[in-house]
Design an enzyme around this catalytic site. Structure first.
Site, PDB file in Angstrom:
ATOM      1  N   CYS A  66     -13.087  19.193  11.938  1.00  0.00           N
ATOM      2  CA  CYS A  66     -13.339  17.836  10.568  1.00  0.00           C
ATOM      3  C   CYS A  66     -14.319  18.226   9.898  1.00  0.00           C
ATOM      4  CB  CYS A  66     -14.029  17.282  11.835  1.00  0.00           C
ATOM      5  SG  CYS A  66     -13.986  15.764  11.513  1.00  0.00           S
ATOM      6  N   CYS A 101     -10.250   8.463  16.748  1.00  0.00           N
ATOM      7  CA  CYS A 101     -10.313   8.530  15.498  1.00  0.00           C
ATOM      8  C   CYS A 101     -10.205   7.383  14.884  1.00  0.00           C
ATOM      9  CB  CYS A 101     -10.253   9.788  14.872  1.00  0.00           C
ATOM     10  SG  CYS A 101     -11.402  10.325  13.591  1.00  0.00           S
ATOM     11  N   TYR A 129     -33.719  17.732  13.680  1.00  0.00           N
ATOM     12  CA  TYR A 129     -32.594  19.155  14.330  1.00  0.00           C
ATOM     13  C   TYR A 129     -33.144  19.623  14.710  1.00  0.00           C
ATOM     14  CZ  TYR A 129     -29.208  21.313  14.240  1.00  0.00           C
ATOM     15  OH  TYR A 129     -27.817  22.921  14.215  1.00  0.00           O
ATOM     16  N   GLY A 147     -32.341  33.314   0.870  1.00  0.00           N
ATOM     17  CA  GLY A 147     -33.172  31.812   0.010  1.00  0.00           C
ATOM     18  C   GLY A 147     -34.561  30.980   1.438  1.00  0.00           C
ATOM     19  N   TYR A 148     -33.802  29.953   0.319  1.00  0.00           N
ATOM     20  CA  TYR A 148     -35.482  28.682   1.323  1.00  0.00           C
ATOM     21  C   TYR A 148     -35.990  29.924   2.252  1.00  0.00           C
ATOM     22  CZ  TYR A 148     -30.853  25.736   0.312  1.00  0.00           C
ATOM     23  OH  TYR A 148     -30.105  25.594  -1.202  1.00  0.00           O
ATOM     24  N   GLN A 189     -29.552  26.152   6.563  1.00  0.00           N
ATOM     25  CA  GLN A 189     -28.384  26.295   4.866  1.00  0.00           C
ATOM     26  C   GLN A 189     -28.270  27.205   4.142  1.00  0.00           C
ATOM     27  OE1 GLN A 189     -32.652  25.853   5.166  1.00  0.00           O
ATOM     28  NE2 GLN A 189     -32.266  22.843   3.892  1.00  0.00           N
ATOM     29  N   THR A 190     -27.598  28.167   5.642  1.00  0.00           N
ATOM     30  CA  THR A 190     -26.777  29.254   5.680  1.00  0.00           C
ATOM     31  C   THR A 190     -25.457  29.467   6.575  1.00  0.00           C
ATOM     32  OG1 THR A 190     -28.642  30.520   5.094  1.00  0.00           O
ATOM     33  CG2 THR A 190     -26.923  31.722   5.217  1.00  0.00           C
ATOM     34  N   CYS A 232      -6.753  17.954  16.432  1.00  0.00           N
ATOM     35  CA  CYS A 232      -7.654  17.772  16.687  1.00  0.00           C
ATOM     36  C   CYS A 232      -7.799  16.901  18.024  1.00  0.00           C
ATOM     37  CB  CYS A 232      -8.766  16.629  16.089  1.00  0.00           C
ATOM     38  SG  CYS A 232     -10.397  16.712  15.871  1.00  0.00           S
ATOM     39  N   GLU A 251     -30.898  28.651  14.726  1.00  0.00           N
ATOM     40  CA  GLU A 251     -30.767  27.485  14.598  1.00  0.00           C
ATOM     41  C   GLU A 251     -31.646  27.108  13.081  1.00  0.00           C
ATOM     42  OE1 GLU A 251     -29.252  24.744  15.294  1.00  0.00           O
ATOM     43  OE2 GLU A 251     -28.617  25.921  16.911  1.00  0.00           O
ATOM     44  N   ASP A 307     -26.344  16.594  12.568  1.00  0.00           N
ATOM     45  CA  ASP A 307     -26.563  17.955  11.115  1.00  0.00           C
ATOM     46  C   ASP A 307     -25.321  17.207  10.646  1.00  0.00           C
ATOM     47  OD1 ASP A 307     -24.203  18.849  12.164  1.00  0.00           O
ATOM     48  OD2 ASP A 307     -24.824  20.625  12.280  1.00  0.00           O
ATOM     49  N   ARG A 350     -25.455  33.042  20.333  1.00  0.00           N
ATOM     50  CA  ARG A 350     -24.007  32.554  21.897  1.00  0.00           C
ATOM     51  C   ARG A 350     -24.463  32.636  23.102  1.00  0.00           C
ATOM     52  NH1 ARG A 350     -19.819  28.561  18.628  1.00  0.00           N
ATOM     53  NH2 ARG A 350     -20.845  27.147  17.705  1.00  0.00           N
TER      54      ARG A 350
HETATM   55 FE1  SF4 Z   1     -12.219  14.694  12.274  1.00  0.00          FE
HETATM   56 FE2  SF4 Z   1     -11.420  12.406  13.309  1.00  0.00          FE
HETATM   57 FE3  SF4 Z   1      -9.003  14.069  12.188  1.00  0.00          FE
HETATM   58 FE4  SF4 Z   1     -10.592  14.677  14.522  1.00  0.00          FE
HETATM   59  S1  SF4 Z   1      -9.066  13.104  14.062  1.00  0.00           S
HETATM   60  S2  SF4 Z   1     -10.678  15.688  11.872  1.00  0.00           S
HETATM   61  S3  SF4 Z   1     -12.538  13.698  14.063  1.00  0.00           S
HETATM   62  S4  SF4 Z   1     -10.949  12.834  11.258  1.00  0.00           S
END
Ligand code: SF4
Length: 376
Positions: free
Chosen positions: A204, A220, A132, A93-94, A54-55, A214, A49, A150, A37
């Site tokens: 999440c 949500c 992806y 792996g992979y 897978q890691t 969140c 990426e 993903d 980053r």
């Molecule tokens: Fe996931 Fe919704 Fe909870 Fe945020 S509010 S962590 S998007 S389930």
């Protein structure tokens, strides 16, 4: 709580804007610091990426730093021997990922003059690059508006929009991609994609997501319904099969016999001790004798069980039984032109091996340093 409709695209533009702004503001403050980053080099972003597919981040980070130190540019990777690339990758792996990276680096140099391509069509011509990876690299390195999809993004989308269709189906994937494309912030696609993945990885989470903190909880549906863990809906997994593998440690003085796996097979290009899968009802020692007969044209006598290693791959598990063997009849002749070598134990570290074989080698080295353990 039945939401069987297609993904809900009926939110207003204001909702979409609120979602994007809250997500990106959260990401700006909460993103984890990672070496990939801190760069805008498309080669390094692409490498990260591929490693992260897978890691886990913590596991990938030291590999990334080692790999970049060994091959700092796409040209350096293209110039490297595949053996050296696999050696740097060993343990991740992979291994098809490493072989494809190597082939793709050569294509970037040969076809694109060493400049990483910046269009979706061109990036997708690179070996190992699918939808992806193309979307991730193009958005992060070039700010092109392609949405990633993903496992983390799927979890966030299915919860925010309460999508209860089975996520393994192609139809649902297409709908989710449409939804991700519609949500993507076209002015900051790189940050938006990384923020979606970061939210899925750190907030999440698959179990017990801390919804009250969140950033997108106000839009949500799963949170509003009090059932975030009901999403995403997945098919029940089939039981994981288990195989017994018998391998022979065939010595010539201090040297051991190893073979290279064909490149088009699983773990292709890595070295291993000769052997193979036990057949139903077959005694494990007999499996070892049969495999060495079929693979190398030799008859061996089993001297002792050297060790036993268990290992889990994604779709199956193995128990590897390693036997010390003495050649009774014949000289090893590899079948189908598979490369074969006699290698001193001390030099086995120079070759890339699958993880279960590597654990045997560590035991070999340990016992060699303490010979009273050697026949154990
Ligand atoms: Fe996931 Fe919704 Fe909870 Fe945020 S509010 S962590 S998007 S389930």
């Amino acid at each position: 709580m039945a939401h069987t409709d297609p993904p809900d695209l009926s939110l207003t533009d204001a909702h979409y804007d609120a979602f994007r702004d809250a997500l990106i503001a959260w990401y700006a403050h909460r993103k984890r610091d990672m070496p990939w980053r801190r760069t805008d080099d498309p080669y390094r972003i692409w490498l990260s990426e591929v490693m992260l597919q897978q890691t886990r981040v913590n596991q990938a980070q030291p590999y990334y730093e080692r790999f970049v130190a060994a091959f700092p540019t796409v040209e350096a990777l293209a110039d490297a021997d595949l053996d050296d690339v696999l050696r740097q990758w060993e343990g991740l792996g992979y291994y098809a990922r490493a072989r494809n990276l190597h082939k793709a680096a050569r294509r970037v140099v040969d076809v694109f003059g060493g400049r990483f391509p910046d269009t979706y069509e061109a990036v997708c011509t690179l070996p190992g690059v699918g939808a992806y990876t193309a979307a991730a690299v193009l958005s992060i390195a070039f700010e092109r508006p392609h949405a990633v999809l993903d496992g983390n993004v799927i979890r966030v989308l299915t919860r925010v929009f309460a999508i209860d269709a089975e996520v393994g189906s192609t139809r649902t994937r297409c709908r989710l991609q449409t939804l991700a494309d519609a949500l993507l912030d076209p002015t900051r696609p790189g940050d938006f994609n990384q923020a979606m993945m970061e939210l899925g990885a750190t907030v999440c989470t698959p179990t017990a997501p801390p919804c009250p903190r969140c950033p997108v909880r106000t839009v949500c549906r799963a949170f509003a319904d009090g059932a975030p863990e009901a999403y995403p809906v997945k098919k029940k997994k089939a039981p994981v099969p288990h195989y017994d593998i018998a391998v022979g440690l065939v010595f010539d003085g201090d040297c051991l016999l190893i073979q290279r796996r064909p490149e088009d097979k699983m773990l292709g290009g890595l070295w291993e001790f000769p052997g193979g899968k036990r057949e139903p009802g077959e005694p494990i020692e007999e499996a070892c004798r049969r495999e060495l007969r079929e693979e190398l044209g030799i008859e061996v006598e089993i001297e002792s069980l050297f060790g036993k290693v268990s290992h889990a791959f994604t779709h199956f598990k193995i128990t590897l039984y390693a036997f010390r063997c003495r050649i009774r009849i014949g000289t090893p002749q590899p079948q189908d032109g598979v490369p074969m070598r006699w290698v001193p134990i001390a030099e086995l570290a120079d070759y890339a091996f699958p993880r279960a074989n590597r654990r045997l080698i560590e035991t070999l080295i340990e016992r060699r340093q303490n010979p009273t353990l050697f026949d154990g």
